[in-house]
Design a protein around this motif. Structure first.
Motif, PDB file in Angstrom:
ATOM      1  N   PHE A 108      21.617  26.212   7.961  1.00 43.26           N
ATOM      2  CA  PHE A 108      20.160  26.199   7.780  1.00 43.26           C
ATOM      3  C   PHE A 108      19.745  25.071   6.851  1.00 43.26           C
ATOM      4  O   PHE A 108      20.292  24.928   5.755  1.00 43.26           O
ATOM      5  CB  PHE A 108      19.710  27.557   7.221  1.00 43.26           C
ATOM      6  N   LEU A 120      18.467  31.349  -1.446  1.00 41.27           N
ATOM      7  CA  LEU A 120      18.636  31.858  -2.799  1.00 41.27           C
ATOM      8  C   LEU A 120      19.415  33.163  -2.834  1.00 41.27           C
ATOM      9  O   LEU A 120      20.270  33.360  -3.678  1.00 41.27           O
ATOM     10  CB  LEU A 120      17.260  32.070  -3.447  1.00 41.27           C
ATOM     11  N   SER A 121      19.081  34.067  -1.929  1.00 46.79           N
ATOM     12  CA  SER A 121      19.749  35.360  -1.946  1.00 46.79           C
ATOM     13  C   SER A 121      19.708  35.964  -0.551  1.00 46.79           C
ATOM     14  O   SER A 121      19.130  35.397   0.357  1.00 46.79           O
ATOM     15  CB  SER A 121      19.047  36.313  -2.921  1.00 46.79           C
ATOM     16  N   HIS A 122      20.334  37.100  -0.415  1.00 44.75           N
ATOM     17  CA  HIS A 122      20.308  37.764   0.883  1.00 44.75           C
ATOM     18  C   HIS A 122      20.480  39.258   0.696  1.00 44.75           C
ATOM     19  O   HIS A 122      20.970  39.710  -0.338  1.00 44.75           O
ATOM     20  CB  HIS A 122      21.396  37.213   1.795  1.00 44.75           C
ATOM     21  N   SER A 123      20.069  39.998   1.684  1.00 48.46           N
ATOM     22  CA  SER A 123      20.296  41.442   1.673  1.00 48.46           C
ATOM     23  C   SER A 123      20.745  41.856   3.062  1.00 48.46           C
ATOM     24  O   SER A 123      20.346  41.264   4.065  1.00 48.46           O
ATOM     25  CB  SER A 123      19.017  42.187   1.284  1.00 48.46           C
ATOM     26  N   VAL A 124      21.602  42.833   3.099  1.00 45.51           N
ATOM     27  CA  VAL A 124      22.147  43.316   4.367  1.00 45.51           C
ATOM     28  C   VAL A 124      21.841  44.797   4.489  1.00 45.51           C
ATOM     29  O   VAL A 124      22.084  45.566   3.555  1.00 45.51           O
ATOM     30  CB  VAL A 124      23.672  43.083   4.448  1.00 45.51           C
ATOM     31  N   LEU A 125      21.281  45.164   5.619  1.00 39.95           N
ATOM     32  CA  LEU A 125      20.970  46.560   5.862  1.00 39.95           C
ATOM     33  C   LEU A 125      21.683  47.017   7.127  1.00 39.95           C
ATOM     34  O   LEU A 125      21.384  46.524   8.224  1.00 39.95           O
ATOM     35  CB  LEU A 125      19.459  46.745   6.008  1.00 39.95           C
ATOM     36  N   PHE A 126      22.622  47.925   6.953  1.00 35.91           N
ATOM     37  CA  PHE A 126      23.331  48.487   8.099  1.00 35.91           C
ATOM     38  C   PHE A 126      22.581  49.707   8.615  1.00 35.91           C
ATOM     39  O   PHE A 126      21.871  50.379   7.866  1.00 35.91           O
ATOM     40  CB  PHE A 126      24.753  48.896   7.701  1.00 35.91           C
ATOM     41  N   THR A 127      22.766  49.969   9.892  1.00 38.02           N
ATOM     42  CA  THR A 127      22.189  51.167  10.494  1.00 38.02           C
ATOM     43  C   THR A 127      23.313  51.962  11.127  1.00 38.02           C
ATOM     44  O   THR A 127      24.211  51.371  11.737  1.00 38.02           O
ATOM     45  CB  THR A 127      21.162  50.779  11.572  1.00 38.02           C
ATOM     46  N   LEU A 147      15.411  34.237   7.575  1.00 40.77           N
ATOM     47  CA  LEU A 147      15.099  33.856   6.202  1.00 40.77           C
ATOM     48  C   LEU A 147      13.597  33.928   5.987  1.00 40.77           C
ATOM     49  O   LEU A 147      12.823  33.443   6.816  1.00 40.77           O
ATOM     50  CB  LEU A 147      15.580  32.431   5.903  1.00 40.77           C
ATOM     51  N   ILE A 194      18.222  32.026  11.529  1.00 40.77           N
ATOM     52  CA  ILE A 194      19.482  31.439  11.083  1.00 40.77           C
ATOM     53  C   ILE A 194      20.575  31.924  12.020  1.00 40.77           C
ATOM     54  O   ILE A 194      20.832  33.123  12.122  1.00 40.77           O
ATOM     55  CB  ILE A 194      19.817  31.834   9.633  1.00 40.77           C
ATOM     56  N   HIS A 234      23.568  45.934  12.138  1.00 36.27           N
ATOM     57  CA  HIS A 234      23.177  45.451  10.819  1.00 36.27           C
ATOM     58  C   HIS A 234      22.161  44.326  10.971  1.00 36.27           C
ATOM     59  O   HIS A 234      22.052  43.720  12.035  1.00 36.27           O
ATOM     60  CB  HIS A 234      24.395  44.961  10.036  1.00 36.27           C
ATOM     61  N   SER A 235      21.435  44.109   9.904  1.00 33.70           N
ATOM     62  CA  SER A 235      20.520  42.982   9.877  1.00 33.70           C
ATOM     63  C   SER A 235      20.646  42.308   8.527  1.00 33.70           C
ATOM     64  O   SER A 235      20.920  42.956   7.519  1.00 33.70           O
ATOM     65  CB  SER A 235      19.078  43.451  10.101  1.00 33.70           C
ATOM     66  N   VAL A 236      20.477  41.006   8.543  1.00 35.14           N
ATOM     67  CA  VAL A 236      20.605  40.230   7.314  1.00 35.14           C
ATOM     68  C   VAL A 236      19.319  39.465   7.091  1.00 35.14           C
ATOM     69  O   VAL A 236      18.813  38.807   8.008  1.00 35.14           O
ATOM     70  CB  VAL A 236      21.790  39.247   7.403  1.00 35.14           C
ATOM     71  N   LEU A 237      18.804  39.592   5.904  1.00 33.15           N
ATOM     72  CA  LEU A 237      17.579  38.880   5.563  1.00 33.15           C
ATOM     73  C   LEU A 237      17.831  37.998   4.351  1.00 33.15           C
ATOM     74  O   LEU A 237      18.108  38.496   3.259  1.00 33.15           O
ATOM     75  CB  LEU A 237      16.452  39.880   5.274  1.00 33.15           C
ATOM     76  N   PHE A 238      17.752  36.685   4.575  1.00 29.92           N
ATOM     77  CA  PHE A 238      17.917  35.744   3.474  1.00 29.92           C
ATOM     78  C   PHE A 238      16.567  35.468   2.833  1.00 29.92           C
ATOM     79  O   PHE A 238      15.520  35.580   3.489  1.00 29.92           O
ATOM     80  CB  PHE A 238      18.511  34.427   3.976  1.00 29.92           C
ATOM     81  N   THR A 239      16.607  35.109   1.567  1.00 28.43           N
ATOM     82  CA  THR A 239      15.388  34.723   0.861  1.00 28.43           C
ATOM     83  C   THR A 239      15.598  33.334   0.294  1.00 28.43           C
ATOM     84  O   THR A 239      16.675  33.033  -0.214  1.00 28.43           O
ATOM     85  CB  THR A 239      15.087  35.709  -0.276  1.00 28.43           C
TER      86      THR A 239
END
Lengths: 129, 129
Positions: A106, A111-118, B79, B90, B113-118
DNA sequence: TCGCTAACGATAATCGTTATCGTTAGCGTT
DNA sequence: AACGCTAACGATAACGATTATCGTTAGCGA
């Protein structure tokens, strides 16, 4: 500049949040603290959660509908259980180099990331089979 | 059993969503389609987005506040730009074995899962420096 | 102790989304 | 091609989470 003042309410909210591992909503925290602080207002809970998040002392989990909060600011992931609706922690030893990989792919600044599993939490996945 | 009927509105919504890459909100889609379908109702947009998501034809991105939608159902990440608020794709070649790693570390059943970057998108990260 | 104002409590307002309800239109059957 | 069933529609009210407002309270430096 705006000086941040100390407040008993914010202390109580942070302490309560850090002492539990169920990723409560603002309302959960409100009802949890109400007995100890009868004059507490729900608006105060929201205000302080936003401030604590801005200070990097807590994490907001935007799991779709109602926001949940987490007092553990160490990098870890979450799973939302499709059955009971609860949010559970997932700690991975390796972080899988996710930010590094993404930065390569990219052309912006990550800066950061978060992961959410289902899926299903331990107890719900046992019940169904 | 409930038979799903065909509808011009749903077709238009899916087609519009799949032809763009800006991850629009329900309202964005509504205003985008309104000129072509003057009688369209915002409720219809929400209804069909929910249905299309349930059918696995689109993806809902629960990026905190307002929900955004994505017509690309191939696994990829997003992102959110802290500056312009936009959502960007991304694509990672490797999926980093995230679900596999998480399954090892978590005693439940993981489905997706889903990943969200900031961070900052390409154009915003160039502007600031 | 005084004064400034950040933070508070109560509550109204906002906003995204969902539910309701009478009407319209797919679609299988005559 | 008309008929009947009901999914889907459009309009709008309702809902629920969050935020804004405003008068009051209470940190905290002088």
């Amino acid at each position: 500049m705006q000086v941040q003042r100390h407040s008993k309410q914010r202390d109580a909210i942070l302490e309560n949040l850090c002492s539990r591992y169920d990723h409560p909503t603002a309302e959960d925290l409100y009802f949890s603290l109400k007995p100890r602080i009868p004059a507490l207002s729900l608006a105060t809970v929201y205000r302080n959660l936003a401030q604590l998040e801005g200070d990097g002392k807590i994490i907001k989990i935007g799991s779709g509908g109602t926001a949940r909060y987490d007092g553990n600011i160490n990098l870890h992931y979450h799973l939302t259980c499709l059955d009971c609706g609860g949010v559970f922690d997932i700690f991975l030893d390796t972080d899988c180099g996710l930010c590094k990989e993404a930065s390569k792919a990219f052309d912006g600044r990550i800066l950061s990331h978060s992961v959410l599993f289902t899926g299903y939490c331990p107890s719900c996945s046992k019940q169904v089979g």
